[in-house]
Design a protein around this motif. Structure first.
Motif, short mmCIF file in Angstrom:
data_model
loop_
_atom_site.label_atom_id
_atom_site.label_comp_id
_atom_site.label_asym_id
_atom_site.label_seq_id
_atom_site.Cartn_x
_atom_site.Cartn_y
_atom_site.Cartn_z
N PRO A 64 0.82 -1.21 0.00
CA PRO A 64 0.00 0.00 0.00
C PRO A 64 0.86 1.27 0.00
CG PRO A 64 -0.80 -1.58 1.63
CD PRO A 64 0.50 -2.10 1.14
N TRP A 69 -2.57 7.10 -1.39
CA TRP A 69 -3.99 6.92 -1.05
C TRP A 69 -4.57 8.23 -0.53
CZ3 TRP A 69 -5.29 7.34 4.26
CH2 TRP A 69 -6.66 7.20 4.54
N GLU A 86 -4.71 -1.65 7.71
CA GLU A 86 -4.66 -2.32 6.42
C GLU A 86 -3.57 -3.37 6.48
OE1 GLU A 86 -4.62 -1.47 1.60
OE2 GLU A 86 -4.36 0.20 3.00
N TRP A 88 -1.24 -6.25 4.55
CA TRP A 88 -0.70 -6.54 3.23
C TRP A 88 0.17 -7.78 3.32
CZ3 TRP A 88 4.63 -6.30 1.92
CH2 TRP A 88 4.92 -6.53 0.56
N ASP A 101 -0.48 -1.52 8.43
CA ASP A 101 -0.53 -0.08 8.58
C ASP A 101 -1.66 0.23 9.55
OD1 ASP A 101 1.44 0.19 6.62
OD2 ASP A 101 -0.03 0.28 5.02
N PRO A 134 -15.34 0.43 5.46
CA PRO A 134 -14.64 -0.19 4.33
C PRO A 134 -15.38 -1.43 3.87
CG PRO A 134 -13.59 -0.81 6.39
CD PRO A 134 -14.67 0.16 6.75
N CYS A 144 -12.29 -6.32 12.23
CA CYS A 144 -12.94 -5.43 11.27
C CYS A 144 -14.39 -5.85 11.17
CB CYS A 144 -12.25 -5.51 9.91
SG CYS A 144 -12.79 -4.22 8.75
N SER A 245 -7.01 2.08 16.70
CA SER A 245 -7.45 0.96 15.87
C SER A 245 -7.71 -0.30 16.70
CB SER A 245 -6.38 0.65 14.81
OG SER A 245 -6.71 -0.52 14.08
N GLY A 258 -4.62 -10.02 2.41
CA GLY A 258 -4.75 -8.58 2.53
C GLY A 258 -6.13 -8.20 3.03
N ASP A 260 -8.35 -4.41 3.96
CA ASP A 260 -8.41 -2.97 4.16
C ASP A 260 -9.54 -2.67 5.13
OD1 ASP A 260 -8.50 -0.24 4.10
OD2 ASP A 260 -8.67 -0.06 1.92
N CYS A 261 -9.20 -2.19 6.34
CA CYS A 261 -10.21 -1.86 7.34
C CYS A 261 -10.06 -0.41 7.81
CB CYS A 261 -10.13 -2.83 8.52
SG CYS A 261 -11.60 -2.77 9.59
N LYS A 262 -9.69 0.49 6.91
CA LYS A 262 -9.64 1.91 7.24
C LYS A 262 -11.07 2.46 7.28
CE LYS A 262 -6.93 3.22 3.84
NZ LYS A 262 -6.60 1.99 3.08
#
Length: 274
Positions: A64, A69, A86, A88, A101, A134, A144, A245, A258, A260-262
């Motif tokens: 990422p 982004w 996130e 990866w 991240d 997300p 998440c 988080s 992977g 993505d939980c932003k």
């Protein structure tokens, strides 16, 4: 001959002029609600595992690009800070290299702008609400989840700490913390219930209730009356809170995949006053 008349109101306001006379008693005045202006920031810290046992170049998929982004988002979206994570995983030739991240949402309310309300505030509430979830929410990862995404904990900072925190702005600010810089440390107000359920939030340091937002997220309302009154009485310029988080690492092993939980959040500090 001129006649001079004098009126005096105790603890209230009297208006004399143009044949009008009236007094307003603050004790009986209708309360007013004021929203305090805020600045926001998104903090990011990266950690991970390096795999030297496989050929890990070139990375696939690419890792990422946090700055890319952020820069690629519409400017309006940056005003609402992000919390979550996130994951990866580099899958080149069976590579186990992984990265997380971790994101935190930071807000500072401009208490100097409401300094005139000193002694008038009867109630203050901090409202934290999910703005955008997300696609990874509720995808089988316990960190998440539906309604709250990647948010895990609300943290409060003392008013004097506002000047020591990473930068925030009205348009939103991104701060990438270089290793091994830690996240700022504050006082826990509450942990997000997992799984989420409406009602009182268990174990909250300040009375907090949560309800569904109606748009797929959740709303958390916290009574912060005492803290706001203390900040106004102390003449502090700002009050700051942060969302941490639900997962921030470290990774104990390779990431399975992977994710993505932003998650984007909104904050409001609303003051009820005379």
């Amino acid at each position: 001959m001129r006649t001079r008349t004098s009126f005096r109101a105790v603890g209230g306001l009297c208006i004399v002029g143009a044949g009008l006379f009236g007094c307003v008693d603050p004790a009986n005045a209708a309360p007013t609600t004021t929203l305090v202006g805020l600045s926001s920031g998104t903090l990011v810290k990266t950690s991970g595992l390096v795999d030297t046992s496989h050929r890990c170049n070139p990375a696939s998929p690419a890792a990422p690009n946090v700055q890319g982004w952020w820069s690629g988002m519409p400017a309006a979206n940056r005003q609402f800070p992000f919390v979550g994570f996130e994951l990866w995983r580099n899958t080149t030739d069976g590579c186990l290299e992984s990265r997380v991240d971790a994101y935190r949402a930071l807000v500072t309310f401009n208490m100097a702008s409401v300094r005139a309300l000193r002694g008038l505030v009867t109630k203050a509430e901090l409202v934290v609400m999910t703005r955008a979830l997300p696609s990874g929410a509720n995808a089988g990862n316990r960190a998440c989840v539906a309604l709250t995404g990647g948010a895990g904990t609300l943290v409060r900072f003392g008013p004097a700490a506002a000047a020591t925190l990473p930068p925030v702005s009205g348009g939103g600010t991104l701060t990438i913390l270089p290793p091994p810089t830690p996240f700022p440390v504050g006082n826990i107000v509450y942990n997000f219930p997992r799984p989420w359920s409406a009602g009182n939030v268990p174990g909250a340091a300040n009375p907090t209730t949560t309800t569904a937002s109606g748009n797929g997220g959740a709303v958390f309302t916290t009574d912060v009356t005492n803290q706001v009154i203390a900040a106004l009485n102390g003449g502090f310029a700002g009050m700051s809170w942060m969302l941490a988080s639900a997962f921030e690492g470290p990774l104990s092993g390779p990431a399975p995949r992977g994710l993505d939980c932003k998650t984007s959040y909104t904050f409001k500090l609303q003051l009820t006053h005379l």
